[in-house]
Motif scaffolding. Structure first.
Motif, PDB file in Angstrom:
ATOM      1  N   LEU A   1      40.437  58.988  34.890  1.00 39.85           N
ATOM      2  CA  LEU A   1      41.534  58.265  34.247  1.00 39.85           C
ATOM      3  C   LEU A   1      42.738  58.155  35.163  1.00 39.85           C
ATOM      4  CD1 LEU A   1      42.775  56.916  31.778  1.00 39.85           C
ATOM      5  CD2 LEU A   1      43.422  59.173  30.932  1.00 39.85           C
ATOM      6  N   GLN A   2      43.043  59.242  35.854  1.00 36.71           N
ATOM      7  CA  GLN A   2      44.192  59.226  36.766  1.00 36.71           C
ATOM      8  C   GLN A   2      43.962  58.245  37.909  1.00 36.71           C
ATOM      9  OE1 GLN A   2      47.156  60.863  36.371  1.00 36.71           O
ATOM     10  NE2 GLN A   2      47.785  59.578  38.084  1.00 36.71           N
ATOM     11  N   ARG A   3      42.735  58.200  38.420  1.00 38.35           N
ATOM     12  CA  ARG A   3      42.445  57.253  39.503  1.00 38.35           C
ATOM     13  C   ARG A   3      42.558  55.808  39.018  1.00 38.35           C
ATOM     14  NH1 ARG A   3      38.210  60.962  40.569  1.00 38.35           N
ATOM     15  NH2 ARG A   3      36.646  59.489  39.757  1.00 38.35           N
ATOM     16  N   ALA A   4      42.088  55.589  37.775  1.00 35.27           N
ATOM     17  CA  ALA A   4      42.191  54.239  37.213  1.00 35.27           C
ATOM     18  C   ALA A   4      43.651  53.837  37.039  1.00 35.27           C
ATOM     19  CB  ALA A   4      41.452  54.169  35.879  1.00 35.27           C
ATOM     20  N   LEU A   5      44.500  54.763  36.548  1.00 32.29           N
ATOM     21  CA  LEU A   5      45.921  54.468  36.392  1.00 32.29           C
ATOM     22  C   LEU A   5      46.585  54.206  37.733  1.00 32.29           C
ATOM     23  CD1 LEU A   5      46.940  57.036  33.618  1.00 32.29           C
ATOM     24  CD2 LEU A   5      46.780  54.553  33.402  1.00 32.29           C
ATOM     25  N   ASP A   6      46.207  54.989  38.737  1.00 34.37           N
ATOM     26  CA  ASP A   6      46.774  54.780  40.074  1.00 34.37           C
ATOM     27  C   ASP A   6      46.430  53.386  40.592  1.00 34.37           C
ATOM     28  OD1 ASP A   6      47.837  57.301  39.979  1.00 34.37           O
ATOM     29  OD2 ASP A   6      46.232  58.236  41.155  1.00 34.37           O
ATOM     30  N   ARG A   7      45.162  52.983  40.390  1.00 31.40           N
ATOM     31  CA  ARG A   7      44.765  51.644  40.825  1.00 31.40           C
ATOM     32  C   ARG A   7      45.539  50.565  40.072  1.00 31.40           C
ATOM     33  NH1 ARG A   7      39.692  51.206  43.268  1.00 31.40           N
ATOM     34  NH2 ARG A   7      39.478  52.929  44.747  1.00 31.40           N
ATOM     35  N   PHE A   8      45.725  50.782  38.740  1.00 35.27           N
ATOM     36  CA  PHE A   8      46.446  49.798  37.934  1.00 35.27           C
ATOM     37  C   PHE A   8      47.877  49.646  38.417  1.00 35.27           C
ATOM     38  CE2 PHE A   8      49.399  49.083  34.366  1.00 35.27           C
ATOM     39  CZ  PHE A   8      49.015  47.800  34.002  1.00 35.27           C
ATOM     40  N   TRP A   9      48.593  50.771  38.647  1.00 38.35           N
ATOM     41  CA  TRP A   9      49.981  50.687  39.095  1.00 38.35           C
ATOM     42  C   TRP A   9      50.088  50.068  40.484  1.00 38.35           C
ATOM     43  CZ3 TRP A   9      53.085  50.556  35.403  1.00 38.35           C
ATOM     44  CH2 TRP A   9      52.988  51.396  34.294  1.00 38.35           C
ATOM     45  N   GLU A  10      49.099  50.344  41.331  1.00 35.31           N
ATOM     46  CA  GLU A  10      49.094  49.702  42.649  1.00 35.31           C
ATOM     47  C   GLU A  10      48.935  48.186  42.507  1.00 35.31           C
ATOM     48  OE1 GLU A  10      46.009  51.495  44.879  1.00 35.31           O
ATOM     49  OE2 GLU A  10      47.008  53.460  45.052  1.00 35.31           O
ATOM     50  N   TRP A  11      48.008  47.782  41.609  1.00 32.15           N
ATOM     51  CA  TRP A  11      47.792  46.350  41.381  1.00 32.15           C
ATOM     52  C   TRP A  11      49.039  45.687  40.794  1.00 32.15           C
ATOM     53  CZ3 TRP A  11      47.531  44.028  36.412  1.00 32.15           C
ATOM     54  CH2 TRP A  11      47.146  42.687  36.412  1.00 32.15           C
ATOM     55  N   LEU A  12      49.678  46.365  39.806  1.00 33.40           N
ATOM     56  CA  LEU A  12      50.874  45.810  39.204  1.00 33.40           C
ATOM     57  C   LEU A  12      52.011  45.713  40.217  1.00 33.40           C
ATOM     58  CD1 LEU A  12      51.805  44.828  36.399  1.00 33.40           C
ATOM     59  CD2 LEU A  12      52.727  47.115  35.996  1.00 33.40           C
ATOM     60  N   GLY A  13      52.157  46.760  41.032  1.00 31.10           N
ATOM     61  CA  GLY A  13      53.197  46.717  42.059  1.00 31.10           C
ATOM     62  C   GLY A  13      52.968  45.609  43.056  1.00 31.10           C
ATOM     63  N   ASP A  14      51.704  45.366  43.383  1.00 31.07           N
ATOM     64  CA  ASP A  14      51.391  44.297  44.326  1.00 31.07           C
ATOM     65  C   ASP A  14      51.760  42.936  43.739  1.00 31.07           C
ATOM     66  OD1 ASP A  14      50.108  43.345  46.815  1.00 31.07           O
ATOM     67  OD2 ASP A  14      48.665  42.473  45.444  1.00 31.07           O
ATOM     68  N   ILE A  15      51.447  42.740  42.444  1.00 29.65           N
ATOM     69  CA  ILE A  15      51.801  41.474  41.791  1.00 29.65           C
ATOM     70  C   ILE A  15      53.315  41.294  41.755  1.00 29.65           C
ATOM     71  CG2 ILE A  15      51.820  40.293  39.557  1.00 29.65           C
ATOM     72  CD1 ILE A  15      49.033  41.263  39.069  1.00 29.65           C
ATOM     73  N   PHE A  16      54.035  42.371  41.415  1.00 32.98           N
ATOM     74  CA  PHE A  16      55.489  42.287  41.363  1.00 32.98           C
ATOM     75  C   PHE A  16      56.070  41.954  42.741  1.00 32.98           C
ATOM     76  CE2 PHE A  16      59.741  44.135  41.609  1.00 32.98           C
ATOM     77  CZ  PHE A  16      60.337  43.574  40.500  1.00 32.98           C
ATOM     78  N   ASP A  17      55.521  42.562  43.773  1.00 32.97           N
ATOM     79  CA  ASP A  17      56.015  42.293  45.128  1.00 32.97           C
ATOM     80  C   ASP A  17      55.790  40.830  45.505  1.00 32.97           C
ATOM     81  OD1 ASP A  17      56.816  44.903  45.370  1.00 32.97           O
ATOM     82  OD2 ASP A  17      55.008  45.560  46.418  1.00 32.97           O
ATOM     83  N   ARG A  18      54.616  40.313  45.164  1.00 37.36           N
ATOM     84  CA  ARG A  18      54.337  38.913  45.503  1.00 37.36           C
ATOM     85  C   ARG A  18      55.232  37.964  44.717  1.00 37.36           C
ATOM     86  NH1 ARG A  18      47.682  38.665  45.583  1.00 37.36           N
ATOM     87  NH2 ARG A  18      47.369  40.160  47.303  1.00 37.36           N
ATOM     88  N   ALA A  19      55.425  38.286  43.405  1.00 36.17           N
ATOM     89  CA  ALA A  19      56.259  37.419  42.572  1.00 36.17           C
ATOM     90  C   ALA A  19      57.711  37.441  43.016  1.00 36.17           C
ATOM     91  CB  ALA A  19      56.149  37.843  41.104  1.00 36.17           C
ATOM     92  N   SER A  20      58.214  38.626  43.345  1.00 40.61           N
ATOM     93  CA  SER A  20      59.602  38.719  43.777  1.00 40.61           C
ATOM     94  C   SER A  20      59.813  38.016  45.109  1.00 40.61           C
ATOM     95  CB  SER A  20      60.012  40.193  43.888  1.00 40.61           C
ATOM     96  OG  SER A  20      59.201  40.859  44.847  1.00 40.61           O
ATOM     97  N   GLY A  21      58.763  38.010  45.956  1.00 40.38           N
ATOM     98  CA  GLY A  21      58.873  37.308  47.226  1.00 40.38           C
ATOM     99  C   GLY A  21      58.898  35.807  47.066  1.00 40.38           C
TER     100      GLY A  21
END
Length: 220
Positions: A45-65
């Motif tokens: 579960l922790q690994r899945a959450l880590d992957r999710f937050w990484e994916w969300l952060g990546d989307i936010f970075d692309r959108a903000s750019g």
């Protein structure tokens, strides 16, 4: 000493020990597979959450750019979307209102206008304003039926009753429509009524009870 891929260990009279490479690899894998070597690793579960937050952060970075103003611009857009959604919800109410707004005004057996008024006053005295508003609107419609300004008809909605009553009471058409909308809001739209809401409906009921209707010709 190593000879031909075999490990030879010589010591006194002890016969040499030889271990093949494949056997050594399997032994090492079995050893590393023991739980003691993995007890500090994060769970599934922790690994899945880590992957999710990484994916969300990546989307936010692309959108903000891609958004003017970067992260602040993206935040401003998100706030505007939230405010627009809140305003739309406040104007239209929850979705269940639209799904059930055509439900019948009366959900019980026939009761007189006086019965509905008594029930409304009892709810109001107890601070149950939603129930008080519902009963007062039923009193309005039942009173109009008792005065033959409306034909008793099962399944009539509050909106239909208001529209039909406005034909013989045109001066109160706006008040009737507002009362029907209030009834729908508190019954199906998830809104909460208050003493002022009930007071307006009570005043309308008493006013209509003393208003002389305009007689219309039933033929076209």
């Amino acid at each position: 000493m190593s000879t031909g891929g075999l490990i030879t260990i010589a010591g006194g009279d002890t016969p040499p020990l030889t271990t093949g490479r494949e056997a050594a690899r399997e032994a090492a894998e079995r050893e590393l597979a023991k739980p003691v070597y993995h007890q500090d690793e994060p769970g599934l579960l922790q690994r899945a959450l880590d992957r999710f937050w990484e994916w969300l952060g990546d989307i936010f970075d692309r959108a903000s750019g891609a958004t003017p103003g970067g992260g602040l611009g993206l935040l401003a857009i998100a706030l505007l979307v939230i405010l627009a959604a809140a305003a739309l919800w406040w104007r239209l109410g929850t979705p269940r209102r639209a799904a059930r707004s055509a439900a019948a005004l009366f959900d019980e057996g026939p009761r007189s206008a006086a019965d509905h008024r008594t029930a409304a006053e009892a709810h109001a005295a107890a601070g149950r304003w939603n129930e008080a508003v519902q009963e007062r609107m039923r009193a309005v419609v039942r009173s109009l039926e008792e005065r033959t300004l409306l034909d008793p008809r099962p399944g009539r909605t509050a909106d239909e009753a208001a529209a039909e009553a406005a034909r013989s009471l045109p001066a109160h058409a706006d008040g009737l429509r507002a009362a029907a909308r209030t009834f729908d809001d508190v019954t199906y739209g998830g809104r909460t009524a208050g003493p002022d809401t009930y007071a307006r409906l009570r005043t309308l009921d008493l006013t209509l009870d003393h208003t002389k209707p305009i007689l219309t010709d039933p033929t076209p």
